[in-house]
Design a protein around this motif. Sequence first.
Motif, short mmCIF file in Angstrom:
data_model
loop_
_atom_site.label_atom_id
_atom_site.label_comp_id
_atom_site.label_asym_id
_atom_site.label_seq_id
_atom_site.Cartn_x
_atom_site.Cartn_y
_atom_site.Cartn_z
N ASN A 274 0.82 -1.21 0.00
CA ASN A 274 0.00 0.00 0.00
C ASN A 274 0.85 1.26 0.00
O ASN A 274 0.31 2.37 -0.01
CB ASN A 274 -0.99 0.00 1.16
N ALA A 275 2.18 1.09 0.03
CA ALA A 275 3.14 2.21 -0.08
C ALA A 275 2.94 3.27 1.00
O ALA A 275 3.25 4.44 0.78
CB ALA A 275 3.06 2.84 -1.48
N MET A 276 2.49 2.84 2.15
CA MET A 276 2.24 3.79 3.23
C MET A 276 3.36 3.74 4.27
O MET A 276 4.50 3.49 3.93
CB MET A 276 0.85 3.53 3.83
N ALA A 277 3.04 4.00 5.52
CA ALA A 277 4.04 4.21 6.56
C ALA A 277 5.07 3.09 6.70
O ALA A 277 6.27 3.38 6.86
CB ALA A 277 3.34 4.47 7.90
N PRO A 278 4.69 1.80 6.67
CA PRO A 278 5.72 0.77 6.83
C PRO A 278 6.83 0.85 5.78
O PRO A 278 7.99 0.59 6.09
CB PRO A 278 4.92 -0.53 6.71
N MET A 279 6.47 1.22 4.56
CA MET A 279 7.47 1.35 3.50
C MET A 279 8.29 2.62 3.63
O MET A 279 9.43 2.68 3.13
CB MET A 279 6.79 1.32 2.12
N MET A 280 7.75 3.62 4.27
CA MET A 280 8.38 4.94 4.28
C MET A 280 9.30 5.17 5.48
O MET A 280 9.75 6.29 5.71
CB MET A 280 7.29 6.01 4.24
N ARG A 281 9.60 4.13 6.23
CA ARG A 281 10.56 4.27 7.32
C ARG A 281 11.96 4.49 6.73
O ARG A 281 12.30 3.90 5.70
CB ARG A 281 10.54 3.03 8.21
N PRO A 282 12.78 5.31 7.36
CA PRO A 282 14.10 5.64 6.80
C PRO A 282 14.96 4.43 6.45
O PRO A 282 15.58 4.38 5.37
CB PRO A 282 14.75 6.49 7.90
N LYS A 283 15.01 3.42 7.32
CA LYS A 283 15.83 2.25 7.05
C LYS A 283 15.32 1.49 5.83
O LYS A 283 16.12 1.01 5.00
CB LYS A 283 15.84 1.32 8.27
N ILE A 284 14.01 1.39 5.70
CA ILE A 284 13.42 0.71 4.54
C ILE A 284 13.70 1.49 3.27
O ILE A 284 14.09 0.92 2.24
CB ILE A 284 11.91 0.51 4.73
N LYS A 285 13.54 2.80 3.33
CA LYS A 285 13.79 3.62 2.14
C LYS A 285 15.24 3.51 1.70
O LYS A 285 15.52 3.39 0.49
CB LYS A 285 13.41 5.08 2.43
N ASP A 286 16.16 3.52 2.65
CA ASP A 286 17.57 3.38 2.29
C ASP A 286 17.82 2.04 1.60
O ASP A 286 18.54 1.96 0.59
CB ASP A 286 18.45 3.49 3.54
N GLY A 287 17.21 0.98 2.13
CA GLY A 287 17.38 -0.33 1.52
C GLY A 287 16.78 -0.41 0.13
O GLY A 287 17.36 -1.04 -0.78
N LEU A 288 15.64 0.21 -0.07
CA LEU A 288 14.99 0.18 -1.37
C LEU A 288 15.78 0.97 -2.41
O LEU A 288 15.88 0.57 -3.57
CB LEU A 288 13.56 0.71 -1.27
N VAL A 289 16.33 2.09 -1.99
CA VAL A 289 17.18 2.87 -2.91
C VAL A 289 18.32 1.99 -3.43
O VAL A 289 18.61 1.96 -4.63
CB VAL A 289 17.72 4.13 -2.22
N GLU A 290 18.95 1.26 -2.52
CA GLU A 290 20.06 0.40 -2.92
C GLU A 290 19.60 -0.72 -3.85
O GLU A 290 20.27 -1.02 -4.85
CB GLU A 290 20.71 -0.20 -1.66
N LEU A 291 18.46 -1.34 -3.55
CA LEU A 291 17.97 -2.42 -4.39
C LEU A 291 17.58 -1.92 -5.78
O LEU A 291 17.87 -2.57 -6.79
CB LEU A 291 16.76 -3.10 -3.73
N VAL A 292 16.91 -0.76 -5.84
CA VAL A 292 16.52 -0.22 -7.14
C VAL A 292 17.75 0.18 -7.95
O VAL A 292 17.82 -0.06 -9.17
CB VAL A 292 15.57 0.98 -6.95
N GLU A 293 18.73 0.76 -7.30
CA GLU A 293 19.96 1.13 -8.00
C GLU A 293 20.68 -0.11 -8.54
O GLU A 293 21.28 -0.08 -9.62
CB GLU A 293 20.89 1.92 -7.08
N THR A 294 20.63 -1.20 -7.79
CA THR A 294 21.36 -2.42 -8.18
C THR A 294 20.60 -3.24 -9.21
O THR A 294 21.20 -3.75 -10.17
CB THR A 294 21.63 -3.29 -6.94
N TYR A 295 19.28 -3.37 -9.03
CA TYR A 295 18.52 -4.32 -9.84
C TYR A 295 17.54 -3.67 -10.80
O TYR A 295 16.96 -4.36 -11.65
CB TYR A 295 17.78 -5.30 -8.93
N GLY A 296 17.30 -2.38 -10.69
CA GLY A 296 16.48 -1.66 -11.65
C GLY A 296 15.11 -2.27 -11.85
O GLY A 296 14.38 -2.54 -10.89
N ASP A 297 14.77 -2.53 -13.11
CA ASP A 297 13.44 -3.00 -13.46
C ASP A 297 13.19 -4.47 -13.11
O ASP A 297 12.10 -4.99 -13.37
CB ASP A 297 13.18 -2.80 -14.95
#
Length: 313
Positions: A116-139
């Motif tokens: 649902n892209a709400m608060a659980p996803m928007m925690r700083p630690k989660i966002k940092d991890g997602l940035v790294e995964l998107v940068e590494t694995y893209g689409d």
Amino acid sequence: MKDLANLGKFEDPELTAKGEARAKVSLSKPETLWFNTGTLCNISCTNCYIESSPTNDALVYMTANEVSDYLDQLEDRQWNVREIAFTGGEPFMNPAFLDMLGRSLVRGYDVLVLTNAMAPMMRPKIKDGLVELVETYGDKLTFRISLDHHAPHVHDTERGVGTFDKTVAGINWLASIGARLAVAGRIEMAESETEARDGYAALYAKHGWNIDSRDPGMTVLFPEMDARVEVPEITTDCWRILNKHPEAVMCSSSRMVVKRKGASAPAVLACTLLPYDPQFELGETLADAERDVSLNHPHCSKFCVLGGASCSA
């Protein structure tokens, strides 16, 4: 009160109420292995098919090691699936979720996340991890966000006041890091599919989201799932009558792994939509889950065969 709409139907896995041979589906082309990370969710929705909520832990948190075990089984059984998909509850509630994503992506799978892209996803630690995964694995990583309707007030009727704006904020953040986006919505009874897709297209254009409203894999519009509505049973003759093939039905290409509260090990289910019906639990291993599935539930008829829906990307 006992539901009378389908009285006498969907009782025998072999025969319909009229005594005709019930349709069955083989796992003919495995494409997606689903994991339900747990039924706990940050919100309670009016018509949640899995009854997720902040208090429902009927399906408990799966661990990253349990996910890895099934990824090993995939290789041993040579299913050759292309996609690992995660659903909940809200997957980002699970403390091990980022690890699950990493373990799936590093093996080369496409990975789909329902959120649902709400608060659980928007925690700083989660966002940092997602940035790294998107940068590494893209689409290779896709986020399918639950946006039940393109109109805020309709969405909020289902999910709670203010949830539309919070979800939009989450989508905007995902878009800002270059994540691959998709949306899951519902078709209101009074709205045609064309009108729904036009509405989503306008919403996407407003926010600059790179999502195709016409692509049924990127804007997935689900029919309402109400087991109280009368639906026909699916017989073996229906494939010919409907000009449809068993390979088009979801259980021909996917299975879902869950862990029930109190269970010593996860279990493999035939369908993502029927987590609580024991007849769709196939065993603890992927080998157990290779057997045929009888279409013995109203959802099999309305959602999969007649509605033509699929949860895969």
